[in-house]
Design an enzyme around this catalytic site. Structure first.
Site, PDB file in Angstrom:
ATOM      1  N   THR A   1     -10.730  35.545 -27.578  1.00 30.55           N
ATOM      2  CA  THR A   1     -11.351  36.198 -26.128  1.00 30.55           C
ATOM      3  C   THR A   1     -12.359  35.467 -25.629  1.00 30.55           C
ATOM      4  O   THR A   1     -12.601  34.946 -24.513  1.00 30.55           O
ATOM      5  CB  THR A   1     -11.281  37.560 -26.292  1.00 30.55           C
ATOM      6  OG1 THR A   1     -10.063  38.083 -26.674  1.00 30.55           O
ATOM      7  CG2 THR A   1     -11.727  38.313 -25.080  1.00 30.55           C
TER       8      THR A   1
ATOM      9  N   HIS B   1     -11.952  31.935 -24.226  1.00 28.89           N
ATOM     10  CA  HIS B   1     -11.497  32.221 -22.853  1.00 28.89           C
ATOM     11  C   HIS B   1     -12.583  32.254 -21.800  1.00 28.89           C
ATOM     12  O   HIS B   1     -12.864  31.571 -20.889  1.00 28.89           O
ATOM     13  CB  HIS B   1     -10.695  33.441 -22.745  1.00 28.89           C
ATOM     14  CG  HIS B   1      -9.374  33.187 -23.082  1.00 28.89           C
ATOM     15  ND1 HIS B   1      -8.380  32.281 -22.669  1.00 28.89           N
ATOM     16  CD2 HIS B   1      -8.509  33.828 -24.227  1.00 28.89           C
ATOM     17  CE1 HIS B   1      -7.184  32.407 -23.461  1.00 28.89           C
ATOM     18  NE2 HIS B   1      -7.306  33.480 -24.518  1.00 28.89           N
TER      19      HIS B   1
ATOM     20  N   CYS C   1     -11.314  56.022 -22.694  1.00 33.84           N
ATOM     21  CA  CYS C   1     -11.941  56.843 -21.620  1.00 33.84           C
ATOM     22  C   CYS C   1     -12.215  58.397 -22.334  1.00 33.84           C
ATOM     23  O   CYS C   1     -13.045  59.013 -22.009  1.00 33.84           O
ATOM     24  CB  CYS C   1     -11.150  56.812 -20.601  1.00 33.84           C
ATOM     25  SG  CYS C   1      -9.672  58.154 -20.645  1.00 33.84           S
TER      26      CYS C   1
ATOM     27  N   CYS D   1      -5.410  59.829 -24.554  1.00 32.26           N
ATOM     28  CA  CYS D   1      -6.652  59.770 -25.467  1.00 32.26           C
ATOM     29  C   CYS D   1      -6.745  61.240 -25.959  1.00 32.26           C
ATOM     30  O   CYS D   1      -6.819  61.747 -27.026  1.00 32.26           O
ATOM     31  CB  CYS D   1      -7.729  59.653 -24.501  1.00 32.26           C
ATOM     32  SG  CYS D   1      -8.119  57.821 -24.459  1.00 32.26           S
TER      33      CYS D   1
ATOM     34  N   ARG E   1      -4.396  24.272 -40.539  1.00 35.26           N
ATOM     35  CA  ARG E   1      -4.066  25.832 -40.609  1.00 35.26           C
ATOM     36  C   ARG E   1      -2.898  25.923 -41.433  1.00 35.26           C
ATOM     37  O   ARG E   1      -2.747  27.159 -41.993  1.00 35.26           O
ATOM     38  CB  ARG E   1      -3.804  26.288 -39.083  1.00 35.26           C
ATOM     39  CG  ARG E   1      -5.173  26.517 -38.595  1.00 35.26           C
ATOM     40  CD  ARG E   1      -5.324  27.077 -37.132  1.00 35.26           C
ATOM     41  NE  ARG E   1      -6.605  27.391 -36.886  1.00 35.26           N
ATOM     42  CZ  ARG E   1      -7.040  27.923 -35.872  1.00 35.26           C
ATOM     43  NH1 ARG E   1      -6.194  28.524 -34.728  1.00 35.26           N
ATOM     44  NH2 ARG E   1      -8.289  28.550 -35.452  1.00 35.26           N
TER      45      ARG E   1
ATOM     46  N   LEU F   1       2.308  40.093 -30.696  1.00 34.88           N
ATOM     47  CA  LEU F   1       0.772  40.293 -30.422  1.00 34.88           C
ATOM     48  C   LEU F   1       0.253  39.295 -29.565  1.00 34.88           C
ATOM     49  O   LEU F   1      -0.813  39.182 -29.028  1.00 34.88           O
ATOM     50  CB  LEU F   1       0.100  40.200 -31.766  1.00 34.88           C
ATOM     51  CG  LEU F   1      -1.214  40.448 -31.950  1.00 34.88           C
ATOM     52  CD1 LEU F   1      -1.773  41.817 -32.923  1.00 34.88           C
ATOM     53  CD2 LEU F   1      -1.890  39.134 -32.695  1.00 34.88           C
TER      54      LEU F   1
ATOM     55  N   LEU G   1      -0.895  36.556 -26.834  1.00 33.22           N
ATOM     56  CA  LEU G   1      -0.752  36.838 -25.408  1.00 33.22           C
ATOM     57  C   LEU G   1      -0.572  35.372 -24.631  1.00 33.22           C
ATOM     58  O   LEU G   1      -1.264  34.447 -24.387  1.00 33.22           O
ATOM     59  CB  LEU G   1      -2.168  37.193 -24.939  1.00 33.22           C
ATOM     60  CG  LEU G   1      -2.678  38.570 -25.628  1.00 33.22           C
ATOM     61  CD1 LEU G   1      -4.021  38.715 -25.473  1.00 33.22           C
ATOM     62  CD2 LEU G   1      -1.663  39.658 -25.566  1.00 33.22           C
TER      63      LEU G   1
HETATM   64  P1  NAD Z   1      -5.544  31.248 -31.992  1.00 34.61           P
HETATM   65  O1  NAD Z   1      -5.559  30.695 -30.728  1.00 34.61           O
HETATM   66  O2  NAD Z   1      -6.779  31.024 -32.980  1.00 34.61           O
HETATM   67  O3  NAD Z   1      -4.242  30.739 -32.842  1.00 34.61           O
HETATM   68  C1  NAD Z   1      -3.109  30.444 -32.281  1.00 34.61           C
HETATM   69  C2  NAD Z   1      -2.280  29.506 -33.236  1.00 34.61           C
HETATM   70  O4  NAD Z   1      -0.903  29.203 -32.809  1.00 34.61           O
HETATM   71  C3  NAD Z   1      -3.043  28.274 -33.287  1.00 34.61           C
HETATM   72  O5  NAD Z   1      -3.309  28.011 -34.604  1.00 34.61           O
HETATM   73  C4  NAD Z   1      -2.017  27.276 -32.646  1.00 34.61           C
HETATM   74  O6  NAD Z   1      -2.185  26.066 -33.310  1.00 34.61           O
HETATM   75  C5  NAD Z   1      -0.788  27.960 -33.097  1.00 34.61           C
HETATM   76  N1  NAD Z   1       0.221  27.681 -32.040  1.00 34.61           N
HETATM   77  C6  NAD Z   1       0.282  27.001 -31.044  1.00 34.61           C
HETATM   78  N2  NAD Z   1       1.503  26.893 -30.542  1.00 34.61           N
HETATM   79  C7  NAD Z   1       2.337  27.131 -31.346  1.00 34.61           C
HETATM   80  C8  NAD Z   1       3.790  27.344 -31.535  1.00 34.61           C
HETATM   81  N3  NAD Z   1       4.554  26.672 -30.507  1.00 34.61           N
HETATM   82  N4  NAD Z   1       4.297  27.726 -32.484  1.00 34.61           N
HETATM   83  C9  NAD Z   1       3.698  28.182 -33.428  1.00 34.61           C
HETATM   84  N5  NAD Z   1       2.261  28.486 -33.344  1.00 34.61           N
HETATM   85  C10 NAD Z   1       1.594  27.752 -32.322  1.00 34.61           C
HETATM   86  O7  NAD Z   1      -5.508  32.827 -31.973  1.00 34.61           O
HETATM   87  P2  NAD Z   1      -5.826  34.213 -33.040  1.00 34.61           P
HETATM   88  O8  NAD Z   1      -7.123  34.551 -32.771  1.00 34.61           O
HETATM   89  O9  NAD Z   1      -5.228  33.890 -34.254  1.00 34.61           O
HETATM   90  O10 NAD Z   1      -5.094  35.126 -32.107  1.00 34.61           O
HETATM   91  C11 NAD Z   1      -3.575  35.038 -32.009  1.00 34.61           C
HETATM   92  C12 NAD Z   1      -2.806  35.228 -30.792  1.00 34.61           C
HETATM   93  O11 NAD Z   1      -2.952  36.735 -30.451  1.00 34.61           O
HETATM   94  C13 NAD Z   1      -3.651  34.737 -29.332  1.00 34.61           C
HETATM   95  O12 NAD Z   1      -2.712  34.530 -28.540  1.00 34.61           O
HETATM   96  C14 NAD Z   1      -4.479  35.787 -28.922  1.00 34.61           C
HETATM   97  O13 NAD Z   1      -4.935  35.619 -27.589  1.00 34.61           O
HETATM   98  C15 NAD Z   1      -3.697  37.150 -29.282  1.00 34.61           C
HETATM   99  N6  NAD Z   1      -4.511  38.240 -29.629  1.00 34.61           N
HETATM  100  C16 NAD Z   1      -3.911  39.371 -29.230  1.00 34.61           C
HETATM  101  C17 NAD Z   1      -4.482  40.609 -29.584  1.00 34.61           C
HETATM  102  C18 NAD Z   1      -3.993  41.762 -29.152  1.00 34.61           C
HETATM  103  O14 NAD Z   1      -4.652  43.001 -29.226  1.00 34.61           O
HETATM  104  N7  NAD Z   1      -2.706  41.974 -28.724  1.00 34.61           N
HETATM  105  C19 NAD Z   1      -5.680  40.760 -30.469  1.00 34.61           C
HETATM  106  C20 NAD Z   1      -6.044  39.360 -30.935  1.00 34.61           C
HETATM  107  C21 NAD Z   1      -5.479  38.217 -30.319  1.00 34.61           C
HETATM  108 ZN    ZN Z   2      -8.180  57.251 -22.364  1.00 34.05          ZN
END
Ligand code: NAD
Ligand code: ZN
Length: 349
Positions: free
Chosen positions: A40, A43, A93, A99, A200, A261, A263
């Site tokens: 995040t 981004h 909230c 909540c 990785r 999970l 995004l």
């Molecule tokens: P990150 O971006 O560090 O890791 C993503 C990994 O996916 C990278 O190592 C990348 O090389 C790999 N990747 C790219 N294309 C791929 C493919 N086609 N197949 C398999 N792997 C591939 O992110 P992170 O911090 O580990 O978070 C993982 C994901 O979860 C992100 O999309 C992030 O935005 C999301 N996220 C969601 C929540 C939630 O609450 N839902 C919380 C944290 C992170």
């Molecule tokens: Zn709430």
């Protein structure tokens, strides 16, 4: 105090001197010790389309941290100066139907710390007492700073039973990496990890992955190697890459269960007839259960899981530009910004 500020629309952050904030009623002032760089934050750093439409300027980003309470205002319960704390970054909230029904992780009015309110990339941060998680005495500071992202992994791994299951994880970023030992601890028979970055993939092997592959198209080969031609029992999409989700769904067994999970930054076309006919379950996972997941994290640490193994770099906060550059590459696991080396009080709790 020093703070990393996003003060204009466009890439980058600026390290500025800004006034130390004052806690209002119900808030505490925390001295930040360490703060993790999360996707995040990247981004916001890059200022992509999501950041441009979501973030209001100026903003101090950052939400994964450990710190020390230095001052409390009225109405902050038993919190005391000197306690070592982190905070739930999903600020809810407290008043909506979910909540009030003890399901705050489903609050539709959730505001992200370091997204819609100033976060923790600073010497000090003001936080609502209701979001504070108090650590146990002597907690390892790196581990404490990981409670938020490790909590994402733990929440995802808790979604479906994993005992004796063949599990696929797409994406070995910090969250995917931290999910591997939890899935093994929960009894998964095999954990197959798809990750394009060789660095990785090596980290995934160290975390206990049974098989790693560079491409989601290789999932069929992994299944053959495991003697499981019908498909995976449980899938966890943790890359955010649209193709990974499509391939993962295609490689699930009939009745398979998929946690989403990651995004994706664009809509992912999905063959819903296939999901219907193969009776797949798809469950979104966001954040952590507040505060159930935080207790589960503590239990997993007690059971010997060591999420801090995914931290590959520490940088002093002044060297934030290098930290963000390294975190953007897939050569790193989790990158930590060190704001202060020691708790002032020795970590009273
Ligand atoms: P990150 O971006 O560090 O890791 C993503 C990994 O996916 C990278 O190592 C990348 O090389 C790999 N990747 C790219 N294309 C791929 C493919 N086609 N197949 C398999 N792997 C591939 O992110 P992170 O911090 O580990 O978070 C993982 C994901 O979860 C992100 O999309 C992030 O935005 C999301 N996220 C969601 C929540 C939630 O609450 N839902 C919380 C944290 C992170
Ligand atoms: Zn709430």
């Amino acid at each position: 105090m020093r703070a990393l500020v996003k003060d204009r629309a466009g890439p980058g952050l600026r390290l500025c001197e800004v006034p130390t904030p004052t806690p209002a009623a119900g808030e505490v002032l925390v001295r930040v010790l360490r703060a993790g760089v999360c996707g995040t934050d990247l981004h916001i750093y890059r200022w992509d389309a999501w950041a441009a439409r979501t973030v209001r300027l100026p903003l101090v980003p950052g939400h994964e941290f450990v710190g020390e309470v230095v001052a409390t205002a009225a109405g902050t319960g038993g919190l005391l100066a000197g306690q070592t704390v982190s905070a739930e970054g999903h600020l809810v909230c407290g008043d909506c139907r979910n909540c009030r029904a003890a399901a705050p992780h489903l609050c539709p009015r959730t505001r992200g710390l370091g997204i819609l309110r100033d976060g923790v990339f600073a010497d000090y941060a003001v936080l609502p007492a209701t979001a504070i998680w108090q650590h146990r005495p002597g907690v390892d500071l790196d581990t404490a700073a990981l409670f938020d992202p490790f909590g994402n992994a733990v929440h995802a791994a808790h979604t479906f039973p994993l005992r004796d299951k063949v599990v696929a994880i797409t994406g070995a970023g910090p969250v995917g990496l931290m999910t591997i030992p939890v899935a093994r601890h929960f009894g998964a028979r095999a954990v197959v990890v798809v990750e394009p970055s060789p660095h990785r993939r090596r980290l995934a092997e160290c975390q206990g992955a049974t098989i790693t592959c560079p491409d989601s198209a290789d999932l069929a080969g992994a299944l053959r190697d495991l003697g499981r031609c019908d498909g995976f029992d449980v899938g966890m999409e943790m890359s955010g890459h649209p193709m990974a989700l499509t391939e993962l769904l295609a490689h699930m067994s009939h009745g398979g269960r998929v946690v989403v999970l990651g995004l994706p930054d664009r809509p992912v076309p999905t063959d819903w007839a296939d999901i219907s006919l193969r009776m797949l379950t798809v469950q979104g996972v966001s954040g952590r259960r507040i505060f159930d997941t935080w207790h589960q994290v503590t239990a997993l640490l007690d059971a010997g899981i060591r999420p801090a193994a995914v931290i590959t770099h520490h940088f002093p906060a002044d060297d934030y530009a290098t930290a963000f550059e390294v975190a953007t590459s897939t050569m790193a696991g989790k990158v930590m910004l060190v704001w202060s080396t020691e708790p002032r009080t020795g970590g009273r709790t």
